[in-house]
Enzyme design. Structure first.
Site, PDB file in Angstrom:
ATOM      1  N   ARG A 204       0.830  -1.245  -0.033  1.00  0.00           N
ATOM      2  CA  ARG A 204       0.151  -0.085  -0.176  1.00  0.00           C
ATOM      3  C   ARG A 204       1.074   1.363  -0.002  1.00  0.00           C
ATOM      4  NH1 ARG A 204      -2.605   2.879   4.943  1.00  0.00           N
ATOM      5  NH2 ARG A 204      -3.568   4.642   3.876  1.00  0.00           N
TER       6      ARG A 204
ATOM      7  N   HIS B  27      -2.938  10.917   1.161  1.00  0.00           N
ATOM      8  CA  HIS B  27      -2.340  10.692   2.524  1.00  0.00           C
ATOM      9  C   HIS B  27      -1.540  12.019   2.707  1.00  0.00           C
ATOM     10  CE1 HIS B  27      -0.635   7.301   5.181  1.00  0.00           C
ATOM     11  NE2 HIS B  27      -0.477   8.387   5.769  1.00  0.00           N
TER      12      HIS B  27
ATOM     13  N   GLU C 232      -7.030   8.301   6.779  1.00  0.00           N
ATOM     14  CA  GLU C 232      -7.292   8.999   8.505  1.00  0.00           C
ATOM     15  C   GLU C 232      -7.773  10.489   8.361  1.00  0.00           C
ATOM     16  OE1 GLU C 232      -3.991   8.412  10.834  1.00  0.00           O
ATOM     17  OE2 GLU C 232      -4.042   6.233  10.706  1.00  0.00           O
TER      18      GLU C 232
ATOM     19  N   ASN D 165      -7.399   1.770  10.273  1.00  0.00           N
ATOM     20  CA  ASN D 165      -5.879   1.912  11.035  1.00  0.00           C
ATOM     21  C   ASN D 165      -5.871   1.736  12.589  1.00  0.00           C
ATOM     22  OD1 ASN D 165      -5.372   2.399   8.227  1.00  0.00           O
ATOM     23  ND2 ASN D 165      -4.580   4.412   8.598  1.00  0.00           N
TER      24      ASN D 165
ATOM     25  N   TYR E 211      -3.575   1.400  16.110  1.00  0.00           N
ATOM     26  CA  TYR E 211      -2.105   1.278  16.938  1.00  0.00           C
ATOM     27  C   TYR E 211      -2.268   1.346  18.524  1.00  0.00           C
ATOM     28  CZ  TYR E 211      -0.238   3.113  12.579  1.00  0.00           C
ATOM     29  OH  TYR E 211       0.403   3.079  11.432  1.00  0.00           O
TER      30      TYR E 211
ATOM     31  N   GLU F 275      -3.445  -0.279   8.619  1.00  0.00           N
ATOM     32  CA  GLU F 275      -2.240   0.037   9.251  1.00  0.00           C
ATOM     33  C   GLU F 275      -2.224  -0.445  10.588  1.00  0.00           C
ATOM     34  OE1 GLU F 275      -1.213   4.149   9.330  1.00  0.00           O
ATOM     35  OE2 GLU F 275      -1.745   4.441   7.295  1.00  0.00           O
TER      36      GLU F 275
END
Ligand code: PNW
Length: 483
Positions: A92, A137, A182, A321, A323, A392
């Site tokens: 990606r 992005h 995002e 995504n 984290y 992600e």
């Protein structure tokens, strides 16, 4: 004999339980500004990041820039050969809008930009790796920012025109498109707190204008693909947002945690809910807050019925995504309720923290693997059996060493939870992406944080790339399709 049968059954069951289903895809990711460099190569125009960073060097921890970054603009062949060594199913990356369209508009398509992305796409396909392309992005052409950027509703037309160019040029070979990466990150840091490019500080206003325009831009690009390209190219289009999983700090905070999760659905609910539009609780809280602050209308711009319909169902998958997670409580002090989505919410009067047992931790990134499973489960409970792609997940370290056991552990533990989501919770998750393929420019933290499963030697003029232990670990997972 009986025991042998039982034993074989147990072994088969364990194997099945640790295996990823057929069709599950493994990849890695990067983004244009973070790796490409070549900031003014050929006819490329400056993005908001080029301008922001050149004008505010002190906004970046190590005063570095993405002018050269990993020089993937020249070293793309090296990146492909790494992806090949790892036997990735997909890679990606993102297209730099001002590299493809130097004027931001579709009147002028750069030949060099087109060639660069064709090389990358064709190179990946030649070695059997699917290119997954993100259109945005965070590197908006500066000239569009000069016209208001994501706060100007005209951006919807500009973004759709840009998408049309990309679909036309690359759609015969690119089958998975991520429109926007995002929005929760760039709308807030870019237009609310202003701590990242374009550096607009307009809390409670800027991020919501951006939110609505980002959703409409995404949805119109989706509809364009659906109407003009899907029959021919049979690809998938979606958006990926960052998701923090929120847990109550004490049992009394359950309702507050739920409200934080609700605000976390700002970009998901309008696309995947049956009713469309903003999450209703959030819409009424912002309207109420706005009234109390004497605004004549809500700071959150409304959707017309037509716009709701346009956005509703405008995705072939839900990009996630993930984290980290946070604990939620009512904010006691003014300073606690800042910096959504990691530290607090001014709108909801909430403060966030992390549990000291969520280790390893690197700055904001406290590792809490169960959070990804709970998040995936709650998305599925809420929106039904939607296809989810994890676009992600990864861990940063200040330690640049090749023996990154911490990162191996982080990836392993998150993969384990993803697998449980599939086998135990029936979640339809079809892809996992390790952020990032290579070390890269980590926005206002500069080059200090290392997120790569592949090390980049920034002191070497050739920016030599060397796989870390985590790269070998991940390659092994991909090969065996199990953890
Ligand atoms: C993402 N959070 O940003 C971005 O998509 C990448 O460009 C970036 O390099 C990567 O994660 C690592 O930071 C995030 O608040 C920013 O949880 C904030 C959060 C998550 C991701």
């Amino acid at each position: 004999m009986y025991w042998l049968v039982v034993w074989t059954a147990i072994v088969t069951w364990c194997e099945a339980a640790s295996k990823f289903p057929d069709g599950f895809q493994f990849g890695t990711a990067t983004s244009a500004y973070q790796v490409e460099g070549g900031w003014n190569a050929s006819d490329k125009s400056p993005s908001i990041w080029d301008v922001y960073i050149h004008e505010n060097p002190s906004a970046i921890a190590d005063h570095s820039t993405g002018d050269v970054a990993c020089d993937s603009y020249h070293l793309w062949k090296e990146d492909i050969s790494l992806a090949r060594t790892l036997q990735l199913n997909f890679y990606r990356f993102s297209i730099s809008w001002p590299r493809l369209l130097p004027e931001g508009f579709s009147n002028n398509v750069s030949e060099d930009g087109t060639r660069y992305y064709n090389n990358l796409i064709n190179g990946l396909l030649t070695v059997g790796i699917e290119p997954v392309v993100t259109l945005y992005h965070w590197d908006l052409p500066q000239n569009l920012q000069d016209l208001g950027g994501w706060t100007n509703s005209k951006i919807v037309d500009w973004f759709v025109a840009y998408s049309r160019v990309a679909f036309t040029l690359f759609g015969d070979r690119v089958k998975t498109w991520v429109t926007i990466n995002e929005p929760t990150s760039f709308c807030n840091v870019g237009y609310e707190t202003g701590i990242l490019a374009p550096g607009i500080t307009s809390p409670g206003i800027g991020e919501y204008l951006c939110a609505k325009n980002a959703l409409l831009s995404h949805a119109k690009a989706y509809r364009l693909y659906e109407q003009e390209f899907k029959d021919k190219y049979k690809g998938q289009v979606g958006l990926t947002d960052q998701h923090v999983w929120y847990e109550p700090k004490t049992p009394f905070q359950e309702q507050n945690a739920q409200m934080a999760r609700e605000l976390g659905q700002l970009y998901t609910f309008p696309i995947f809910s049956d009713i469309g539009g903003w999450p209703p609780n959030i819409e009424s809280i912002i309207a109420r807050n706005s009234r109390a602050e004497k605004f004549s209308s809500s700071r959150l711009p409304v959707f017309t019925e037509e716009e709701k319909k346009l956005v509703k169902g405008s995705a072939d998958f839900c990009g996630v995504n993930y984290y980290t997670s946070r604990l939620v409580e009512k904010a006691c002090h003014q300073e606690q309720k800042t910096f959504w989505p990691l530290y607090g919410s001014p709108e909801l009067d909430l403060a966030f923290s992390y549990n000291s047992t969520w280790l390893p931790r690197y700055n904001w990134l406290a590792s809490y693997p169960p959070g990804i499973r709970r998040l995936l489960k709650s998305l599925t409970e809420r929106y039904g059996n939607i296809e989810i792609k994890i676009f992600e997940n990864g861990f940063g370290t200040s330690d640049a060493s090749l023996n990154d056991t911490i990162r191996v552990q982080y990836i392993r533990d998150h993969l384990e939870q993803v697998l449980l989501s599939i086998t135990e919770d029936g979640v339809n998750v079809t892809a996992y992406t390790a952020w990032a393929l290579i070390d890269n420019f980590e926005w206002n933290s500069g080059f200090k944080p290392r997120f790569g499963i592949v090390h980049v030697d920034y002191n070497d003029p050739n920016l030599k790339r060397t796989p870390r232990a985590s790269a070998y670990y991940y390659a092994d997972v991909i090969k065996k399709r199990e953890i």
